[in-house]
Scaffold this motif. Structure first.
Motif, PDB file in Angstrom:
ATOM      1  N   UNK A  76       8.594  13.283 -11.787  1.00 34.08           N
ATOM      2  CA  UNK A  76       8.779  12.895 -13.274  1.00 34.08           C
ATOM      3  C   UNK A  76       8.943  11.640 -13.559  1.00 34.08           C
ATOM      4  N   UNK A  77       8.420  10.627 -12.618  1.00 37.31           N
ATOM      5  CA  UNK A  77       8.700   9.327 -12.668  1.00 37.31           C
ATOM      6  C   UNK A  77       9.938   8.426 -12.375  1.00 37.31           C
ATOM      7  N   UNK A  78       9.939   7.099 -12.384  1.00 36.96           N
ATOM      8  CA  UNK A  78      11.074   6.381 -11.896  1.00 36.96           C
ATOM      9  C   UNK A  78      12.206   6.552 -12.915  1.00 36.96           C
ATOM     10  N   UNK A  79      12.254   6.976 -13.910  1.00 37.56           N
ATOM     11  CA  UNK A  79      13.509   7.153 -15.018  1.00 37.56           C
ATOM     12  C   UNK A  79      14.101   8.460 -14.368  1.00 37.56           C
ATOM     13  N   UNK A  80      13.329   9.462 -14.180  1.00 36.02           N
ATOM     14  CA  UNK A  80      14.105  10.549 -13.622  1.00 36.02           C
ATOM     15  C   UNK A  80      14.690  10.742 -12.217  1.00 36.02           C
ATOM     16  N   UNK A  81      13.945   9.955 -11.510  1.00 37.68           N
ATOM     17  CA  UNK A  81      14.288   9.987  -9.981  1.00 37.68           C
ATOM     18  C   UNK A  81      15.519   9.030  -9.669  1.00 37.68           C
ATOM     19  N   UNK A  82      15.808   8.072 -10.425  1.00 38.46           N
ATOM     20  CA  UNK A  82      16.796   7.158 -10.369  1.00 38.46           C
ATOM     21  C   UNK A  82      18.056   7.415 -11.276  1.00 38.46           C
ATOM     22  N   UNK A  83      17.992   8.661 -11.893  1.00 35.20           N
ATOM     23  CA  UNK A  83      19.250   9.081 -12.890  1.00 35.20           C
ATOM     24  C   UNK A  83      20.236   9.679 -12.099  1.00 35.20           C
ATOM     25  N   UNK A  84      21.508   9.466 -12.246  1.00 37.58           N
ATOM     26  CA  UNK A  84      22.543   9.777 -11.676  1.00 37.58           C
ATOM     27  C   UNK A  84      22.957  11.390 -12.088  1.00 37.58           C
ATOM     28  N   UNK A  85      23.462  12.021 -11.575  1.00 31.15           N
ATOM     29  CA  UNK A  85      23.845  13.348 -12.167  1.00 31.15           C
ATOM     30  C   UNK A  85      24.714  13.160 -12.981  1.00 31.15           C
ATOM     31  N   UNK A  86      24.982  14.224 -14.100  1.00 26.94           N
ATOM     32  CA  UNK A  86      26.030  14.368 -14.987  1.00 26.94           C
ATOM     33  C   UNK A  86      27.387  13.760 -14.550  1.00 26.94           C
ATOM     34  N   UNK A  87      27.899  14.417 -13.285  1.00 25.18           N
ATOM     35  CA  UNK A  87      28.890  13.984 -12.701  1.00 25.18           C
ATOM     36  C   UNK A  87      29.303  12.796 -12.098  1.00 25.18           C
ATOM     37  N   UNK A  88      28.275  11.972 -12.143  1.00 28.81           N
ATOM     38  CA  UNK A  88      28.518  10.577 -11.362  1.00 28.81           C
ATOM     39  C   UNK A  88      28.539   9.653 -12.548  1.00 28.81           C
ATOM     40  N   UNK A 124       0.873  -1.139   0.003  1.00 24.42           N
ATOM     41  CA  UNK A 124       0.034   0.006  -0.057  1.00 24.42           C
ATOM     42  C   UNK A 124       0.983   1.285   0.076  1.00 24.42           C
ATOM     43  N   UNK A 125       1.829   1.271   0.951  1.00 21.83           N
ATOM     44  CA  UNK A 125       2.749   2.447   0.786  1.00 21.83           C
ATOM     45  C   UNK A 125       3.277   2.733  -0.614  1.00 21.83           C
ATOM     46  N   UNK A 126       3.925   1.508  -1.202  1.00 24.23           N
ATOM     47  CA  UNK A 126       4.780   1.394  -2.579  1.00 24.23           C
ATOM     48  C   UNK A 126       3.861   2.222  -3.432  1.00 24.23           C
ATOM     49  N   UNK A 127       2.572   1.721  -3.618  1.00 23.19           N
ATOM     50  CA  UNK A 127       1.422   2.204  -4.477  1.00 23.19           C
ATOM     51  C   UNK A 127       1.497   3.823  -4.240  1.00 23.19           C
ATOM     52  N   UNK A 128       1.353   4.441  -3.109  1.00 23.70           N
ATOM     53  CA  UNK A 128       1.232   5.631  -2.701  1.00 23.70           C
ATOM     54  C   UNK A 128       2.559   6.329  -3.061  1.00 23.70           C
ATOM     55  N   UNK A 129       3.480   5.899  -2.791  1.00 17.34           N
ATOM     56  CA  UNK A 129       4.866   6.565  -3.016  1.00 17.34           C
ATOM     57  C   UNK A 129       5.070   6.386  -4.650  1.00 17.34           C
ATOM     58  N   UNK A 130       4.854   5.341  -5.299  1.00 18.27           N
ATOM     59  CA  UNK A 130       5.010   5.499  -6.681  1.00 18.27           C
ATOM     60  C   UNK A 130       4.306   6.496  -7.421  1.00 18.27           C
ATOM     61  N   UNK A 131       2.868   6.508  -6.933  1.00 14.20           N
ATOM     62  CA  UNK A 131       2.088   8.111  -7.510  1.00 14.20           C
ATOM     63  C   UNK A 131       2.730   9.218  -7.103  1.00 14.20           C
ATOM     64  N   UNK A 132       3.287   9.376  -5.926  1.00 18.21           N
ATOM     65  CA  UNK A 132       4.048  10.657  -5.749  1.00 18.21           C
ATOM     66  C   UNK A 132       5.151  10.891  -6.638  1.00 18.21           C
ATOM     67  N   UNK A 133       6.060   9.929  -6.981  1.00 18.42           N
ATOM     68  CA  UNK A 133       7.235  10.116  -7.683  1.00 18.42           C
ATOM     69  C   UNK A 133       6.532  10.206  -9.470  1.00 18.42           C
ATOM     70  N   UNK A 134       5.442   9.790  -9.867  1.00 19.22           N
ATOM     71  CA  UNK A 134       5.107  10.202 -11.030  1.00 19.22           C
ATOM     72  C   UNK A 134       4.364  11.571 -11.130  1.00 19.22           C
ATOM     73  N   UNK A 135       3.724  11.961  -9.983  1.00 15.49           N
ATOM     74  CA  UNK A 135       3.031  13.193  -9.955  1.00 15.49           C
ATOM     75  C   UNK A 135       3.982  14.380  -9.629  1.00 15.49           C
TER      76      UNK A 135
END
Length: 254
Positions: free
Chosen positions: A116-128, A102-113
């Motif tokens: 900008x979604x999982x791809x954006x939130x897990x992307x390393x910075x350009x320096x890493x 239940x928490x995972x579902x709520x948190x995933x909605x927060x991440x997409x809303x």
């Protein structure tokens, strides 16, 4: 075995196991169920989250999660009402239970809303050139909404020296395009050169027997040691050797 011979041996094993036959016995089959990118992301993330223990049970319970979400995981995440989360009552995979999903579902909605979604939130910075900080920041975002303390253990933190096996496996699925139809390669804004081998008991034991890992614990320090060698073998696609190490351990009992 010389380094050159070892490299050639592992390359051969990659070819042996990095093919579509691998899918039928692996949790990667779950994100393969979907054509929509966001469905595959969410399905893959949830399947990877429960990917410990018996592989048959992992796959069975991952399919069950998809069924409980109506086999439209992104639509369910984004459109669910609190009452809809009651359908998870009774779900359990080892220590992962209905309260956690239940928490995972709520948190995933927060991440997409809001992120900008999982791809954006897990992307390393350009320096890493690795995912250590990205995974650490991801966990902070994942639990920025109200949550139970019990759920914290289901998302690892490499800054606490966790090897983060399940997140690294999920990242392999999403980032790496292996041209054979196994890893999905959906996240083109990420680089496969930055990926880490999903280090578990099987790959760790094989790596030690081959002499490419000396550290005894399967932690982040061990992962850095293993990565250093694998990136010498193939700087652009080091995590392909996960197929070799895992296949040798699980299928060949190396």
């Amino acid at each position: 075995m010389t380094q050159k011979e070892l490299n050639e041996f592992l390359d051969h094993k990659v070819v042996t196991y990095n093919n579509p036959d691998f899918i039928t016995s692996d949790p990667i089959q779950i994100p393969h169920l979907f054509a929509r990118k966001e469905d595959s992301e969410i399905a893959g993330f949830l399947a990877a989250t429960i990917a410990w223990g018996n592989r048959t049970m992992i796959i069975k319970n991952a399919h069950r999660l998809m069924e409980l979400m109506g086999n439209v995981p992104f639509e369910f995440v984004m459109g669910h009402q609190e009452a809809d989360l009651e359908r998870f009552d009774g779900f359990v995979h080892r220590t992962f239970n209905a309260d956690d999903i239940r928490h995972f579902v709520r948190s995933l909605r927060n991440i997409y809303e809001n992120h900008q979604g999982l791809e954006a939130v897990l992307r390393p910075s350009a320096q890493e050139d690795n995912y250590q900080q990205a995974i650490h920041q991801f966990k902070k975002i994942f639990f920025e909404i109200p949550h139970l303390d019990r759920s914290l253990k289901h998302v690892s933190d490499p800054l606490k020296n966790s090897a983060s096996k399940r997140i690294n496996m999920f990242l392999r699925w999403m980032v790496r395009n292996d041209k054979t139809g196994v890893d999905l390669g959906l996240w083109e804004s990420h680089s496969p050169a930055n990926l880490h081998c999903p280090l578990d008991v099987h790959s760790g034991n094989v790596a030690r027997k081959l002499g490419i890992l000396t550290r005894k614990q399967n932690d982040w320090k061990a992962l850095v040691e293993l990565d250093t060698t694998l990136r010498k073998f193939d700087p652009k696609d080091p995590v392909k050797y996960d197929f070799a190490l895992f296949g040798l351990g699980v299928f060949e009992k190396f």
